[in-house]
Design an enzyme around this catalytic site. Structure first.
Site, PDB file in Angstrom:
ATOM      1  N   LEU A 146      34.714  25.196  41.574  1.00  0.00           N
ATOM      2  CA  LEU A 146      34.935  23.745  41.675  1.00  0.00           C
ATOM      3  C   LEU A 146      35.565  23.207  40.384  1.00  0.00           C
ATOM      4  CD1 LEU A 146      34.533  21.150  43.383  1.00  0.00           C
ATOM      5  CD2 LEU A 146      32.392  20.809  42.132  1.00  0.00           C
TER       6      LEU A 146
ATOM      7  N   ASP B 285      38.243  37.636  47.223  1.00  0.00           N
ATOM      8  CA  ASP B 285      38.357  37.046  45.878  1.00  0.00           C
ATOM      9  C   ASP B 285      37.692  35.681  45.773  1.00  0.00           C
ATOM     10  OD1 ASP B 285      39.988  39.264  45.211  1.00  0.00           O
ATOM     11  OD2 ASP B 285      41.704  38.242  46.106  1.00  0.00           O
TER      12      ASP B 285
ATOM     13  N   GLN C 242      36.257  42.139  50.504  1.00  0.00           N
ATOM     14  CA  GLN C 242      37.364  41.378  51.098  1.00  0.00           C
ATOM     15  C   GLN C 242      36.823  40.078  51.724  1.00  0.00           C
ATOM     16  OE1 GLN C 242      37.351  45.031  52.056  1.00  0.00           O
ATOM     17  NE2 GLN C 242      38.351  45.264  50.100  1.00  0.00           N
TER      18      GLN C 242
ATOM     19  N   ARG D 125      48.007  41.604  40.834  1.00  0.00           N
ATOM     20  CA  ARG D 125      49.064  40.780  41.442  1.00  0.00           C
ATOM     21  C   ARG D 125      48.694  39.297  41.387  1.00  0.00           C
ATOM     22  NH1 ARG D 125      49.644  43.388  47.312  1.00  0.00           N
ATOM     23  NH2 ARG D 125      47.420  43.689  46.995  1.00  0.00           N
TER      24      ARG D 125
ATOM     25  N   LYS E 123      32.427  36.624  45.124  1.00  0.00           N
ATOM     26  CA  LYS E 123      31.208  37.243  45.684  1.00  0.00           C
ATOM     27  C   LYS E 123      30.416  37.967  44.600  1.00  0.00           C
ATOM     28  CE  LYS E 123      33.587  39.584  48.771  1.00  0.00           C
ATOM     29  NZ  LYS E 123      34.905  38.949  48.681  1.00  0.00           N
ATOM     30  N   GLY E 124      31.140  38.568  43.636  1.00  0.00           N
ATOM     31  CA  GLY E 124      30.466  39.340  42.580  1.00  0.00           C
ATOM     32  C   GLY E 124      29.413  38.511  41.873  1.00  0.00           C
ATOM     33  N   LYS E 125      29.779  37.288  41.497  1.00  0.00           N
ATOM     34  CA  LYS E 125      28.843  36.436  40.770  1.00  0.00           C
ATOM     35  C   LYS E 125      27.637  36.088  41.651  1.00  0.00           C
ATOM     36  CE  LYS E 125      28.208  31.853  38.869  1.00  0.00           C
ATOM     37  NZ  LYS E 125      28.717  30.716  38.133  1.00  0.00           N
TER      38      LYS E 125
ATOM     39  N   THR F 160      42.016  43.976  41.197  1.00  0.00           N
ATOM     40  CA  THR F 160      42.277  45.392  41.484  1.00  0.00           C
ATOM     41  C   THR F 160      43.717  45.756  41.147  1.00  0.00           C
ATOM     42  OG1 THR F 160      40.584  45.470  43.177  1.00  0.00           O
ATOM     43  CG2 THR F 160      42.299  47.131  43.334  1.00  0.00           C
TER      44      THR F 160
ATOM     45  N   GLY G  47      37.551  44.335  44.320  1.00  0.00           N
ATOM     46  CA  GLY G  47      37.305  44.168  42.886  1.00  0.00           C
ATOM     47  C   GLY G  47      36.323  43.029  42.715  1.00  0.00           C
ATOM     48  N   HIS G  48      35.090  43.360  42.362  1.00  0.00           N
ATOM     49  CA  HIS G  48      34.060  42.329  42.212  1.00  0.00           C
ATOM     50  C   HIS G  48      33.797  42.095  40.729  1.00  0.00           C
ATOM     51  CE1 HIS G  48      32.504  43.141  46.550  1.00  0.00           C
ATOM     52  NE2 HIS G  48      33.681  42.561  46.499  1.00  0.00           N
ATOM     53  N   THR G  49      34.068  40.875  40.300  1.00  0.00           N
ATOM     54  CA  THR G  49      33.983  40.566  38.865  1.00  0.00           C
ATOM     55  C   THR G  49      32.640  39.915  38.536  1.00  0.00           C
ATOM     56  OG1 THR G  49      36.358  40.218  38.893  1.00  0.00           O
ATOM     57  CG2 THR G  49      35.166  39.371  36.970  1.00  0.00           C
TER      58      THR G  49
ATOM     59  N   GLY H 106      31.769  27.605  37.128  1.00  0.00           N
ATOM     60  CA  GLY H 106      32.290  28.405  36.020  1.00  0.00           C
ATOM     61  C   GLY H 106      31.882  29.849  36.219  1.00  0.00           C
TER      62      GLY H 106
HETATM   63  P1  IMP Z   1      44.435  47.324  51.992  1.00  0.00           P
HETATM   64  O1  IMP Z   1      43.018  46.913  52.102  1.00  0.00           O
HETATM   65  O2  IMP Z   1      44.770  47.992  50.681  1.00  0.00           O
HETATM   66  O3  IMP Z   1      44.910  48.108  53.183  1.00  0.00           O
HETATM   67  O4  IMP Z   1      45.330  45.975  51.986  1.00  0.00           O
HETATM   68  C1  IMP Z   1      45.413  45.128  53.143  1.00  0.00           C
HETATM   69  C2  IMP Z   1      45.411  43.667  52.730  1.00  0.00           C
HETATM   70  O5  IMP Z   1      44.121  43.322  52.232  1.00  0.00           O
HETATM   71  C3  IMP Z   1      46.397  43.314  51.596  1.00  0.00           C
HETATM   72  O6  IMP Z   1      46.895  42.010  51.832  1.00  0.00           O
HETATM   73  C4  IMP Z   1      45.525  43.338  50.351  1.00  0.00           C
HETATM   74  O7  IMP Z   1      46.054  42.518  49.326  1.00  0.00           O
HETATM   75  C5  IMP Z   1      44.245  42.751  50.928  1.00  0.00           C
HETATM   76  N1  IMP Z   1      43.030  43.139  50.188  1.00  0.00           N
HETATM   77  C6  IMP Z   1      42.395  44.321  50.216  1.00  0.00           C
HETATM   78  N2  IMP Z   1      41.309  44.294  49.442  1.00  0.00           N
HETATM   79  C7  IMP Z   1      41.228  43.062  48.926  1.00  0.00           C
HETATM   80  C8  IMP Z   1      40.281  42.402  48.063  1.00  0.00           C
HETATM   81  O8  IMP Z   1      39.263  42.951  47.638  1.00  0.00           O
HETATM   82  N3  IMP Z   1      40.562  41.108  47.770  1.00  0.00           N
HETATM   83  C9  IMP Z   1      41.658  40.456  48.260  1.00  0.00           C
HETATM   84  N4  IMP Z   1      42.548  41.018  49.064  1.00  0.00           N
HETATM   85  C10 IMP Z   1      42.342  42.313  49.395  1.00  0.00           C
END
Ligand code: IMP
Length: 434
Positions: A343, A24, A236, A314, A27-29, A311, A51-53, A425
């Site tokens: 920043l 998070d 990730q 949360r 990276k998407g940008k 994604t 989830g790449h925004t 931004g």
């Molecule tokens: P899993 O990848 O669903 O097995 O989750 C394992 C851990 O990686 C958890 O703490 C998820 O919240 C975290 N995680 C998986 N994918 C992402 C991502 O794209 N961004 C941030 N955390 C992620």
């Protein structure tokens, strides 16, 4: 003109972009930016847990499996063999993107490795069941079946995308998997899987994806030999890497640069590695986070940065920038430069703190990343003055408030990584080159 800012990063034919902490980082940008000058954009690991925004002139776009280069008409996007693919999700994601007006042609601008492993319903079920069993020790997974799909790959009962193209081969592969899963689910009092229904659903999805399922490794090696520019899009972050992350609170793939080779079939030739870090830290799910801000400042940071998972939705845990973790991930990933994002979010959060060491439960001070007891480590900080100015319109480093400049320079000094780009931004042009 903005593309020039990233000229250093794309001067080598292959560039790998990795998240430096727990994902998070924006990276998407950055990939969207770099993709403008790139022939291929390749995902090498993870699945639709990512989830790449992207913020485009037409609005916000969140990609989960499809590489971020898809918004550039000239770019070939590849889902590499290291990715775990939920084919039903992928068909849905492609349809949604097409409905947004994006041109996606399987076999032309979207290629899928025939060697990539497949996530099936059983994996999702197993993921959620394992989390429930772990109780308070749960990892906080996305519940999308990522871990079980990778486990089955290691256990050599996995299904590969290429299996979906031949009904007989698919049924044979599924048979072995279903037998194992039904033994497990039966003992847990869960209903058995229906082999025929699974086979029909996966074959139908495979038929839809058929034009795109190719020997992607061979395509990439040929492209590399021909001097094409290849951008490897990490998912990730390094601290979620199965080997180098905060085990067991990690994902099940090699999210750091190591996964870029095994997950694509490209050889480890010279490559630029760009690490992406936010100007502060965030983490989704459970696991140690030494610089976490649990009180009011953390809540304010979450609101200011809109820190909610793209994604799962949360709330993200927020904390101060951690130079110990970033220095470690920089070294492990081979990053030679850092892009610092968000920043602008730190406006009004002064005094700012940087974690520079950890005090372990036995009293020992360390500047290295410990393999154990990180949850009990106390971060040691240096404090710097903050800034109250709005920096979203700034485009030159020297025009940033002095305190913001000093903050970034302190990050460089402690992480030993050069900050080449600063994002102020979500919009494409909100970037400061250095
Ligand atoms: P899993 O990848 O669903 O097995 O989750 C394992 C851990 O990686 C958890 O703490 C998820 O919240 C975290 N995680 C998986 N994918 C992402 C991502 O794209 N961004 C941030 N955390 C992620």
């Amino acid at each position: 003109m903005l593309r020039r800012f990233f000229a250093i990063a794309v001067s080598m034919p292959t560039t790998c972009v990795v998240g430096i902490l727990w994902g998070d980082e924006g990276k998407g940008k950055v990939i969207d930016f770099l993709a403008a000058d790139t022939d291929f954009v390749v995902r090498f690991g993870g699945g639709h847990n990512a989830g790449h925004t992207l913020v485009l002139p037409s609005g916000k776009l969140v990609l989960h499996l499809v590489p971020s280069g898809i918004v550039h008409p000239h770019t070939v996007n590849v889902i590499g063999n290291g990715v775990v693919v939920d084919p039903v999700h992928l068909c849905g994601e492609i349809e949604k993107l097409q409905a947004r007006g994006l041109r996606i042609e399987l076999g032309r601008n979207l290629l899928l490795s025939e060697r990539a492993h497949v996530i099936v319903e059983a994996h999702r079920r197993q993921d959620q069941w394992a989390e429930a069993l772990r109780g308070a020790g749960r990892i906080g997974t996305t519940g999308r079946g990522i871990g079980p799909a990778y486990s089955d790959r290691c256990a050599r009962v996995g299904i590969r995308l290429g299996d979906l193209l031949d009904e007989k081969r698919l049924r044979a592969a599924l048979q072995a998997l279903v037998e194992q899963k039904n033994a497990l689910f039966g003992s847990a009092g869960m209903p058995p899987l229906d082999l025929d229904a699974m086979c029909a659903q996966l074959f139908a999805a495979g038929d839809r994806l058929r034009p795109g399922i190719v020997d992607a490794g061979a395509v990439l090696r040929r492209a590399h030999a021909a001097g094409k520019r290849i951008l490897l899009e990490g998912a990730q972050g390094c601290l979620l890497d199965l080997e180098h992350g905060t085990y067991p609170y990690v994902t099940s793939s090699h999210a750091s640069t190591g996964g870029a080779f095994s997950g694509t079939g490209l050889p480890p030739h010279a490559m630029t590695v760009v690490g992406i870090a936010k100007a502060y830290s965030t983490r989704v799910g459970e696991g140690p986070f030494p610089s976490e801000l649990k009180g009011e400042i953390g809540d304010r940071l979450r609101t200011a940065g809109n820190e909610f998972g793209s994604t799962t939705g949360r709330p993200r845990r927020c904390g101060w920038f951690d130079t110990v973790a970033v220095r470690y991930s920089g070294a492990v990933s081979g990053a030679t430069e850092l892009v610092v994002t968000n920043l602008d979010v730190l406006r009004g959060f002064g005094p700012l703190r940087l974690a520079v060491a950890y005090r372990m439960p036995d009293g020992v001070r360390t500047e290295d990343m410990p393999a154990f007891d990180l949850a009990s480590a106390e971060a040691e900080y240096v404090e710097l003055p903050g800034f109250d100015e709005d920096v979203r319109g700034v485009r030159r480093f020297q025009d940033l408030p002095r305190n913001a400049q000093a903050y970034l320079q302190a990050i460089e000094q402690h992480t030993k990584l050069r900050i080449r780009t600063i994002s102020v931004g979500p919009e494409r042009d909100q970037v400061i080159p250095r």
